[in-house]
Design an enzyme around this catalytic site. Structure first.
Site, PDB file in Angstrom:
ATOM      1  N   GLU A 342      61.979  54.222  53.138  1.00 33.09           N
ATOM      2  CA  GLU A 342      60.983  54.407  52.086  1.00 33.09           C
ATOM      3  C   GLU A 342      61.563  55.070  50.843  1.00 33.09           C
ATOM      4  OE1 GLU A 342      58.174  56.503  54.455  1.00 33.09           O
ATOM      5  OE2 GLU A 342      57.477  54.698  55.471  1.00 33.09           O
ATOM      6  N   ASP A 366      59.130  60.937  60.657  1.00 26.89           N
ATOM      7  CA  ASP A 366      57.851  61.489  60.232  1.00 26.89           C
ATOM      8  C   ASP A 366      57.566  62.733  61.068  1.00 26.89           C
ATOM      9  OD1 ASP A 366      57.506  59.287  58.616  1.00 26.89           O
ATOM     10  OD2 ASP A 366      55.933  58.358  59.836  1.00 26.89           O
ATOM     11  N   HIS A 532      57.823  63.832  55.950  1.00 21.51           N
ATOM     12  CA  HIS A 532      59.101  63.506  56.563  1.00 21.51           C
ATOM     13  C   HIS A 532      59.931  64.758  56.837  1.00 21.51           C
ATOM     14  CE1 HIS A 532      58.943  59.285  54.511  1.00 21.51           C
ATOM     15  NE2 HIS A 532      58.332  59.288  55.682  1.00 21.51           N
TER      16      HIS A 532
END
Length: 595
Positions: A342, A366, A532
């Site tokens: 991401e 995560d 994260h």
């Protein structure tokens, strides 16, 4: 295994500065051998205990002469500049002339070891030169052994060794980051703030530059076959023969057919090779007639946006990220790359910190869910025990975690994550065998692809960390040391199936202190600053704190014992009763290292 240089330029060296009382006709002459022996002892210690990320032992450079005044200080600086010295350590057993002998490079981390002996006042020089550093706004680390040594004792006490090596690891990390690139492949993923590139952070705090490539560059290189087709054939055969391909959880109407899945795998392999080539270049491309593409971006880290503009149409990047982040691939065992899913630039920077300090692969995750003991018991009828008894945190991502995170590497029969040069072929194979490549969840990833699916073994000491950017404050670092834990298989299954079971799972338990953010496991989760984290093997919180102080990044949350905190001595001048507050005040005063 390979130790090939990935980056442009030589590895930074550690310069050692033996300083001495400059008075001739007796004083200096009596100290020459002792002073130079201190320098040689430090050089030997570092050569034995510190390595570069490519596996090579660290190189040190000792000044040609002891430094008794400004002329010899300038000579040492001249030598260090030519030798690509990025970190310096000053050593002395005696009184020296402080401002005349000190290292005044404002961007090169410096530590001073003042010998604790009674024959000569090394400690007096240490205090005097540190005062000069502080007065001039050049923070330095002071190293002073707890026990008095005899003047003829050339051994380095264990407490001094610990501080020297901690300083060296952090200082080399600072030097390794400088002048490298962070490569963004794509832009902002799903509105995640961490993937909004803040160039001032990279440039002013890390000394790095930012490079950008649109995700269409991957499409171009795939379509025009700008990759090594011979390597592709090797990679395809390797994963087909050694990879385990798991079941498809998608509803029948959403499943991709066999032909599509095979093409997804081929595309994922090409994405992996192309992303690596974008980062470091590939001489093979020159042979194919693509000289510009062969150059690379001198990128020490990268990030791939993926969601959603890419993944709504093309296979996701999980396979690519997982393989690159690992310590091995179809070419064998090698140093991991740092690739953030991401395009989370801040998690990539945190992964870089962990990797450069430990030389090990990093797990991108995560910080998904806090499971209280009561919630686990309600859902599973199972009572958490042992380290998990106070609750657990589910670290879970969409498949980009390094396969080293399986815990299938071992040392003395216990699961670990090793530097690549210690990883055996059998351990690499075990990591791969412990991973299932599952067809991507097409509700999330409409373009298909593969996600890596594994469960981390328990009882590994690990540290999770995260850099966050705060408006008006700048970057702050938070970290939590703890352990991975394993749950009974049926309990893991019940909890894991409540989210996406095709992704890699690590069950994490932080070490609790009983107060503040570490009062309980819930408080750790509740105080985490983003979605994260980066997970590194080992309890490296003290190293991260030392590194953060060098970069002028305050630490807002940690569970490291106070006696293990090692920062420049100037930090004490901002208050000794509240080390966290002093850290914020010092970083605010000194500002970014490269501003």
């Amino acid at each position: 295994m390979t130790t090939n240089q990935r980056f442009i330029g030589d590895m930074p060296k550690i310069g050692i500065r033996p300083t001495i009382d400059g008075r001739r006709k007796g004083v200096r002459e009596s100290l020459e051998v002792k002073t130079m022996n201190m320098a040689k002892s430090v050089a030997n210690l570092l050569a034995e205990s510190v390595r570069y990320p490519n596996g090579q032992h660290v190189e040190t450079v000792i000044a040609d002469t002891c430094i008794g005044g400004v002329a010899e200080a300038a000579m040492a600086k001249n030598k260090f500049d030519k030798e690509n010295v990025g970190v310096t350590i000053t050593v002395t057993p005696c009184w020296c002339y402080g401002s005349e002998t000190m290292d005044m490079n404002p961007q090169r981390p410096n530590a001073i070891w003042g010998f604790n002996g009674t024959e000569r006042p090394g400690a007096v020089y240490l205090a005097a030169v540190l005062a000069a550093h502080n007065q001039k706004g050049l923070p330095a680390f002071g190293i002073y052994g707890e026990d008095v040594q005899d003047i003829d004792d050339d051994a380095i006490p264990s407490d001094v060794q610990e501080k020297i090596t901690r300083f060296a690891r952090a200082g080399l990390t600072v030097a390794m980051l400088k002048d490298k690139s962070y490569l963004s492949i794509g832009s902002v993923s799903m509105g995640i703030a961490g993937s909004m590139v803040d160039e001032s952070f990279f440039q002013e705090y890390l000394g790095m530059r930012n490079e950008y490539v649109d995700m269409t560059e991957l499409t171009r290189r795939i379509n025009e076959e700008i990759y090594d087709k011979e390597e592709f054939a090797v990679a395809y055969q390797w994963i087909k023969e050694n990879g385990i391909f798991g079941s498809d959880i998608n509803k029948a109407a959403n499943q991709r057919n066999t032909v599509q899945k095979e093409e997804d795998l081929k595309t994922n392999i090409k994405m992996t090779m192309i992303t690596r080539d974008l980062m470091q270049g590939n001489a093979k491309l020159t042979e194919l007639g693509y000289e510009e593409e062969a150059m690379g971006r001198n990128a020490i880290a990268s990030g791939f946006q993926g969601q959603r503009q890419w993944t709504d149409h093309f296979p996701n990047g999980d396979f690519m990220e997982a393989i690159l982040n690992s310590s091995f691939d179809w070419n064998g065992i090698r140093a991991p790359y740092i690739v953030a899913t991401e395009n989370d630039t801040l998690n990539a920077a945190t992964m870089l910190f962990g990797h450069l300090l430990t030389n090990t692969a990093q797990v991108f995750a995560d910080v998904r869910t806090y499971w209280s003991p009561s919630a686990v018991e309600r859902v599973t009828k199972h009572q958490l025990e042992g380290r998990a008894s106070n609750g657990i945190i589910h670290l879970l991502n969409s498949g980009s975690a390094a396969l080293d995170g399986t815990g299938e590497q071992e040392r003395h029969g216990k699961p670990v994550m090793k530097p690549f040069w210690e990883v055996t072929k059998e351990e690499a194979a075990n990591c791969l065998q412990a991973t299932e490549w599952r067809p991507a969840n097409t509700e999330y990833f409409r373009g298909g692809g593969l996600s890596s699916n594994f469960k981390t073994r328990g009882d590994m000491p690990v540290t999770i960390a995260r850099i966050n950017l705060i408006k008006g404050l700048g970057p702050v670092l938070q970290l939590a040391e703890g352990y991975t834990v394993e749950l009974p298989e049926h309990i893991h299954g019940v909890l894991n199936d409540r989210t996406d079971p095709t992704w890699p799972t690590t069950w994490f338990v932080p070490n609790l202190t009983g107060h503040g953010a570490f009062q309980d496991v819930y408080s750790v989760m509740n105080n985490w600053g983003a979605n994260h984290c980066a997970m590194s093997y080992g309890h490296i919180g003290a190293d991260l704190i030392t590194l953060a102080s060098m970069l002028r990044i305050p630490v807002n949350m940690h569970n490291v014992a106070e006696e293990n905190i090692f920062r420049p001595t100037a930090w004490n001048m901002f208050g000794t009763g509240d080390k966290e507050g002093a850290d914020f005040r010092a970083c605010q005063v000194y500002g970014p290292l490269y501003k």
